[in-house]
Design a protein around this motif. Structure first.
Motif, short mmCIF file in Angstrom:
data_model
loop_
_atom_site.label_atom_id
_atom_site.label_comp_id
_atom_site.label_asym_id
_atom_site.label_seq_id
_atom_site.Cartn_x
_atom_site.Cartn_y
_atom_site.Cartn_z
N MET A 1 0.85 -1.17 0.00
CA MET A 1 0.00 0.00 0.00
C MET A 1 0.89 1.23 0.00
N ARG A 2 0.46 2.24 -0.73
CA ARG A 2 1.18 3.50 -0.74
C ARG A 2 0.15 4.62 -0.74
N LYS A 3 0.39 5.63 0.06
CA LYS A 3 -0.52 6.77 0.19
C LYS A 3 0.27 8.04 -0.09
N VAL A 4 -0.32 8.95 -0.87
CA VAL A 4 0.33 10.23 -1.16
C VAL A 4 -0.66 11.37 -0.96
N ARG A 5 -0.14 12.56 -0.74
CA ARG A 5 -0.95 13.79 -0.65
C ARG A 5 -0.56 14.68 -1.81
N LEU A 6 -1.54 15.22 -2.50
CA LEU A 6 -1.26 16.11 -3.62
C LEU A 6 -0.37 17.26 -3.19
N ALA A 7 -0.59 17.79 -1.99
CA ALA A 7 0.16 18.94 -1.50
C ALA A 7 1.65 18.63 -1.34
N ASP A 8 2.01 17.35 -1.25
CA ASP A 8 3.41 16.96 -1.09
C ASP A 8 4.12 16.71 -2.41
N LEU A 9 3.41 16.78 -3.53
CA LEU A 9 3.98 16.47 -4.84
C LEU A 9 4.44 17.73 -5.55
N SER A 10 5.33 17.56 -6.50
CA SER A 10 5.80 18.66 -7.35
C SER A 10 5.20 18.51 -8.73
N SER A 11 4.71 19.61 -9.27
CA SER A 11 4.13 19.59 -10.60
C SER A 11 5.25 19.43 -11.64
N ARG A 12 4.94 18.72 -12.72
CA ARG A 12 5.90 18.56 -13.81
C ARG A 12 5.55 19.51 -14.95
N MET A 13 6.51 19.76 -15.83
CA MET A 13 6.26 20.59 -17.00
C MET A 13 5.22 19.91 -17.87
N SER A 14 4.23 20.69 -18.30
CA SER A 14 3.18 20.15 -19.16
C SER A 14 2.36 21.29 -19.71
N PRO A 15 1.39 21.00 -20.56
CA PRO A 15 0.49 22.04 -21.07
C PRO A 15 -0.59 22.42 -20.07
N ALA A 16 -0.53 21.88 -18.85
CA ALA A 16 -1.49 22.21 -17.79
C ALA A 16 -0.77 23.05 -16.73
N ASP A 17 -1.54 23.89 -16.06
CA ASP A 17 -0.98 24.73 -15.00
C ASP A 17 -0.37 23.87 -13.90
N VAL A 18 -1.06 22.79 -13.53
CA VAL A 18 -0.58 21.84 -12.53
C VAL A 18 -0.73 20.44 -13.11
N SER A 19 0.33 19.63 -12.99
CA SER A 19 0.31 18.27 -13.51
C SER A 19 1.11 17.37 -12.58
N TYR A 20 0.41 16.45 -11.91
CA TYR A 20 1.07 15.50 -11.01
C TYR A 20 1.03 14.10 -11.62
N THR A 28 2.34 2.70 -9.38
CA THR A 28 1.47 1.77 -10.08
C THR A 28 2.25 1.06 -11.19
N THR A 29 1.89 -0.17 -11.46
CA THR A 29 2.57 -0.93 -12.49
C THR A 29 1.68 -1.22 -13.69
N ASP A 30 0.35 -1.20 -13.50
CA ASP A 30 -0.57 -1.60 -14.56
C ASP A 30 -1.44 -0.48 -15.09
N MET A 31 -1.34 0.71 -14.49
CA MET A 31 -2.14 1.82 -14.98
C MET A 31 -1.39 3.13 -14.82
N SER A 32 -1.71 4.04 -15.70
CA SER A 32 -1.20 5.40 -15.63
C SER A 32 -2.25 6.24 -14.90
N LEU A 33 -1.80 7.21 -14.12
CA LEU A 33 -2.72 8.04 -13.36
C LEU A 33 -2.12 9.43 -13.25
N ASN A 34 -2.86 10.43 -13.73
CA ASN A 34 -2.38 11.81 -13.72
C ASN A 34 -3.46 12.75 -13.21
N TYR A 35 -3.04 13.74 -12.44
CA TYR A 35 -3.93 14.77 -11.90
C TYR A 35 -3.56 16.09 -12.58
#
Length: 157
Positions: A1-20, A28-35
Motif C-alpha cells: 500500500m502507498r498513500k500520497v498527498r497532492l500537497a506533497d507532490l511537485s508539478s511537472r512541465m506540461s500544457p497544464a498549470d498543474v500536472s502531477y 502503479t505498475t498496470d495503470m497510468s494516473l495523472n492529476y
C-alpha cells in the motif's frame, strides 16, 4: 500500500498549470494516473493524439473540459467521465475561465506508440509531432516531423 498527498507532490512541465504524475508517486505498475489543474486555455496533452495500446478515462472533478475528437467536440463538466479506446484521437482543453480539475487514468500504464498532431504554420497543416525536452531542460518542445519547426513550448510558468 502507498498513500500520497497532492500537497506533497511537485508539478511537472506540461500544457497544464498543474500536472502531477500520480502513477509515479503511487508506484502503479498496470495503470497510468495523472492529476491536472487547468487554467483557461490549458490542456492535458501536447496535441491531438492517440495511444496505440492504452485506453484512457478522464474524470472531471471541477470545471468543464472540451475534448477534440475525430467526431467533433465533446464537452464534459464536473461529475462526468469520458473514455477513449486505444487508437482514438483526442485532446482535452479548458475553454472556460473557471479552473478545471481532472483525473486521467490509462491502462495499461505503457501507452505504446503515441501519435501526436499539431498545426504547423510552416507546413500550413496539422502534422505529426515529436515531443522533446529542450537542450537547456527548462521547457518541453513540440516539433513538426515534416519540417522540424517548433510548434509549441511548454514550461513550468
Amino acid at each position: 500500500m502507498r498513500k500520497v498527498r497532492l500537497a506533497d507532490l511537485s508539478s511537472r512541465m506540461s500544457p497544464a498549470d498543474v500536472s502531477y504524475p500520480l502513477a509515479d508517486a503511487l508506484g502503479t505498475t498496470d495503470m497510468s494516473l495523472n492529476y491536472y489543474e487547468l487554467a483557461e486555455g490549458d490542456s492535458t496533452s501536447f496535441g491531438f493524439h492517440a495511444h496505440e495500446d492504452q485506453e484512457e478515462v478522464f474524470y472531471v472533478e471541477a470545471g468543464t473540459l472540451t475534448f477534440r475528437t475525430a467526431d467533433g467536440p465533446v464537452h464534459a463538466k464536473s461529475g462526468e467521465l469520458v473514455r477513449f479506446g486505444p487508437g482514438e484521437y483526442q485532446r482535452a482543453v479548458n475553454e472556460h475561465t473557471e479552473r478545471a480539475i481532472v483525473l486521467a487514468m490509462g491502462a495499461p500504464r505503457e501507452a505504446g506508440e503515441t501519435d501526436v498532431r499539431r498545426y504547423c504554420e510552416e507546413c500550413e497543416a496539422e502534422t505529426t509531432q515529436t515531443i522533446e525536452l529542450a537542450d537547456d531542460r527548462d521547457s518541453i518542445l513540440a516539433r513538426c516531423e515534416n519540417c522540424g519547426s517548433e510548434t509549441g513550448r511548454f514550461t513550468d510558468e
